[in-house]
Design an enzyme around this catalytic site. Sequence first.
Site, mmCIF file in Angstrom:
data_model
loop_
_atom_site.group_PDB
_atom_site.id
_atom_site.type_symbol
_atom_site.label_atom_id
_atom_site.label_comp_id
_atom_site.label_asym_id
_atom_site.label_seq_id
_atom_site.Cartn_x
_atom_site.Cartn_y
_atom_site.Cartn_z
ATOM 1 N N LEU A 348 -1.343 -5.230 5.409
ATOM 2 C CA LEU A 348 -1.804 -6.047 3.694
ATOM 3 C C LEU A 348 -3.016 -5.377 3.213
ATOM 4 O O LEU A 348 -3.128 -5.110 2.254
ATOM 5 C CB LEU A 348 -2.233 -7.610 3.628
ATOM 6 C CG LEU A 348 -1.061 -8.085 4.409
ATOM 7 C CD1 LEU A 348 -1.317 -10.048 4.464
ATOM 8 C CD2 LEU A 348 0.342 -8.444 3.410
ATOM 9 N N GLY A 351 -10.545 -3.922 6.225
ATOM 10 C CA GLY A 351 -11.500 -3.729 5.816
ATOM 11 C C GLY A 351 -12.678 -3.258 6.688
ATOM 12 O O GLY A 351 -12.152 -3.018 7.544
ATOM 13 N N GLY A 354 -11.838 -4.674 10.201
ATOM 14 C CA GLY A 354 -10.711 -4.280 11.435
ATOM 15 C C GLY A 354 -9.276 -4.436 9.804
ATOM 16 O O GLY A 354 -9.769 -4.898 9.075
ATOM 17 N N VAL A 356 -5.719 -5.965 8.345
ATOM 18 C CA VAL A 356 -5.271 -7.202 8.056
ATOM 19 C C VAL A 356 -3.827 -7.528 7.476
ATOM 20 O O VAL A 356 -2.946 -6.097 7.813
ATOM 21 C CB VAL A 356 -5.875 -8.318 6.265
ATOM 22 C CG1 VAL A 356 -4.783 -9.533 6.813
ATOM 23 C CG2 VAL A 356 -7.277 -7.819 7.194
ATOM 24 N N LYS A 370 -6.097 -11.377 10.816
ATOM 25 C CA LYS A 370 -6.828 -9.583 11.019
ATOM 26 C C LYS A 370 -6.656 -9.541 11.830
ATOM 27 O O LYS A 370 -7.469 -10.156 12.890
ATOM 28 C CB LYS A 370 -8.176 -10.396 10.275
ATOM 29 C CG LYS A 370 -9.795 -9.282 10.349
ATOM 30 C CD LYS A 370 -10.749 -10.105 10.307
ATOM 31 C CE LYS A 370 -10.863 -10.371 8.603
ATOM 32 N NZ LYS A 370 -11.908 -10.811 8.069
ATOM 33 N N ASP A 470 -21.475 -11.919 1.674
ATOM 34 C CA ASP A 470 -21.140 -10.538 1.419
ATOM 35 C C ASP A 470 -19.649 -11.468 -0.215
ATOM 36 O O ASP A 470 -18.465 -10.789 1.096
ATOM 37 C CB ASP A 470 -19.807 -10.485 2.451
ATOM 38 C CG ASP A 470 -19.598 -8.861 2.441
ATOM 39 O OD1 ASP A 470 -20.300 -8.523 1.846
ATOM 40 O OD2 ASP A 470 -19.143 -8.728 3.116
#
Length: 647
Positions: A348, A351, A354, A356, A370, A470
Site C-alpha cells: 500500500l 513510510g 517501514g 505497509v 506495517k 507527527d
Amino acid sequence: MNKKSPLFISSPPIYSYCITLFYFLTTTTLCYAVDPYFEACEPKTCGNQTISYPFYIKGTQQPFCGYPGFGLTCDNTIGLPILNLSNTFYTINQIFYQNHSLRVSNPMFSRTDTKKGCLSLSPTQNPSFPNNTFYLAHDQTEVRLFFGCDSWKLPRTLQRNKIGCSAGNKTSLVVALYGDDKNASFVSKNCRDEVVYTWVENGVKGSIQEALRNGFRLNWIANDCRECNSTGGRCGFDADAYSFRCYCADRVHARKCDPAAVAVAEKSQVVHIVTIVGLVAGVAFALLIVLLCCFGKKICPPTFRMFKKKNPTHQIIEKFLKEHGPLSAARYSYSDIKKITNSFKNKLGQGGYGSVYKGKLHDEHDVAVKILSESKGNGEDFINEVASISRTSHVNVVRLLGFCLEGSKKALIYEFMPNGSLEKFIYENKNPMQDDLQLNCKTLYDIAVGVSRGLEYLHRGCNTRILHFDIKPHNILLDDDFCPKISDFGLAKICPRKESIVSVFGARGTPGYIAPELFSRNFGEVSHKSDVYSYGMMVLEMVGRRKNIKIEVDFSSELYFPHWIYKRLELNQDLGLKCIKNEIDEEMVRKMTVVSLWCIQTNPLNRPSMHKVVEMLEGNLQVLEMPPKPFLSSPSTSPTHLSFETL
C-alpha cells in the site's frame, strides 16, 4: 610421552562445550516428534474434575499451561482443587469452561458435623477478588454470617439459621441470614462478634447450610481458548512476553493451529527413533560441529554460539510488553503475518519506519500491516505505537488489531482504511487530471473537525496524555465515509494526564509541521501545544490545496502561504480557493482558516488547546477573533535545523 591428540588441546571450557553439543545433537535425533509444550499442557484431573487452561495444577503442570493467577492446588483428601484468591482459599466445586465461570465455596462449610457438638466456624476475611481476573456472577445472593450469638435470645423462627459454633464455643453460635432478611437488625444486636459476608447461588433448594456448602459462582477474565482448541491445540500463556499462546502438535502458534501441520505431527507422535539414515546423518553433523568447535575458535569461540544473548532491543520491547500486562491487540507470529499479507503481495505504501501491506485476517476482515524497518532508539517506535494506540478507543484514532515481535522482525496490524491517507486528496499538483480526488469544502471541514476531536481525545480523553508529534496529512487515514483517523504513533510521547511538558531531544516530526519550540526552547516548552501547531499547518494545507512550504525551493524566495491567506482575511478579500462554491463553503473555509492561524502562533501559550479548537470549529464564525499575524517565513524550514527524527 606421546603427543596429545589435537582434539584435547583445546581449553577445558571448549572441550566441555563440544561434548555437550555432541550429546545434544545425537540425543535430540531420538526425541519425540510432538512439540514438548503441547505434551506438557495435556489436561489433568483433580478428583473428578478436568483441569485445563486457564487453570493449571501447581507442581503437576507448568505455569505456561495456564493464565497468571489461575494456579490451583489439588487437595487429595477431599479430591477437589483449591483456588487462592486474595489469601483466602476456596474449594472449586465445578468449572464451567464454556461460559468462563466456576462454583466455589469456603471449605469450612463442607466439614462434617460430629456428635461431639456443633460445627466449629472461625471468622474469615470478607471475600475479595482480583478485579482483573475474577468477578462475582450476576445471579448470586449475599449472605451475612453473625458470630457470637446467644441461642436463648434467638426466636424460634431463626433456629434453622444456626449453622455452627463460634470457634469451638458451643454456647456462642453462628447465624446466617440472606441479605434481604428482615431479621438482620434484630440479630446484629444480639450477636457480639464479627459479621462476615459471603454469597450463595440463586435458586439452590434446601436449607441455608446446604446453600453455603454448594457455594457461589464467579466469572473469570482470560484470553479465549476456543479457536485454539477447535484447531486441535492446547492453550497456554507466555509469562515472559505476557501473551497468549496456542501449543500445537507441530509447534507453538500465536492463536490457533495449522490443521495440516497438526495432522502430520499426530501421525508421527509414536515415532521414537529416526531411521538409520537420519541417525547417521545426525551423528555425522554432530562430529562436524565438534571438529569446527575444537579447531576453529573463530567459528565457535569459548562463549559458544548457542548461548548468544538476545538482541538488546528485543529484550527492551519484551520487558515493556510484560510490564504493561495483556494488551487488547493480539500477538502474531511472523509466519502468521506472511499468511495475512499473502507473502506481502499487495503493497500500500512506504513510510519513514517501514512498508505497509494490505492483508486479510482469518475472519476475512481487511487489515493494513506495517512491517517496521530497523528500529531507532532501542525499539522506541514499536513501543510508542503499541503503548499509545493500545490505550485508545476513539472513532478518530486508528485501531491497532495486532502486532508481531519475533527476533528482529516487527509488524503492526491496523484496521484497513479504504480511502488511504488525506494527502492524496488535498494537493492539486499531485493529481491535476483526477478531479474525483478533490474533496468538497463540507468534507474537508468534517475531516478537520474529526481530526481535532481525535487529538482532543489523545490530549485529555485517555487515562494518560498522548502527544503525537507527527500530525500531517500523510498520517490521517480515511475510511469508506471519509471519517478521519489519526495514525502512525512512532514518535508519540506518553505523560501523566495532568502533565503536558515533556523532555524531547532534538526536533521530532516532519519539516513544515514541526512547532518552533521543538527547534529552540527559546520559543517555549514542548507540550501538547506542539500537536496544535502541526494540526494548524495541516488544516491550512487542506484549505489552500497546497503545501505550506516547499523544502526544495530557495528559502529566500519561498512564498509563505499562512502570510498570504492572513492578508486576505485581514482585508476581507475573496480567498480565491477552488473548493468554495457558495456562501456556506465560504464560511466553513474562513472558520477553518482563522482557527488554523490561531493554532500556528509562535508562542505555545497563544495557541488554543484542542478542546478549544473543537469549540471554535463547531461554533459561530462571527465570534471568532482574528489572531496575531504569523511569521513572515516558516521557522520550520530554516536550513540550520534540518536534523529530524523522521521525514
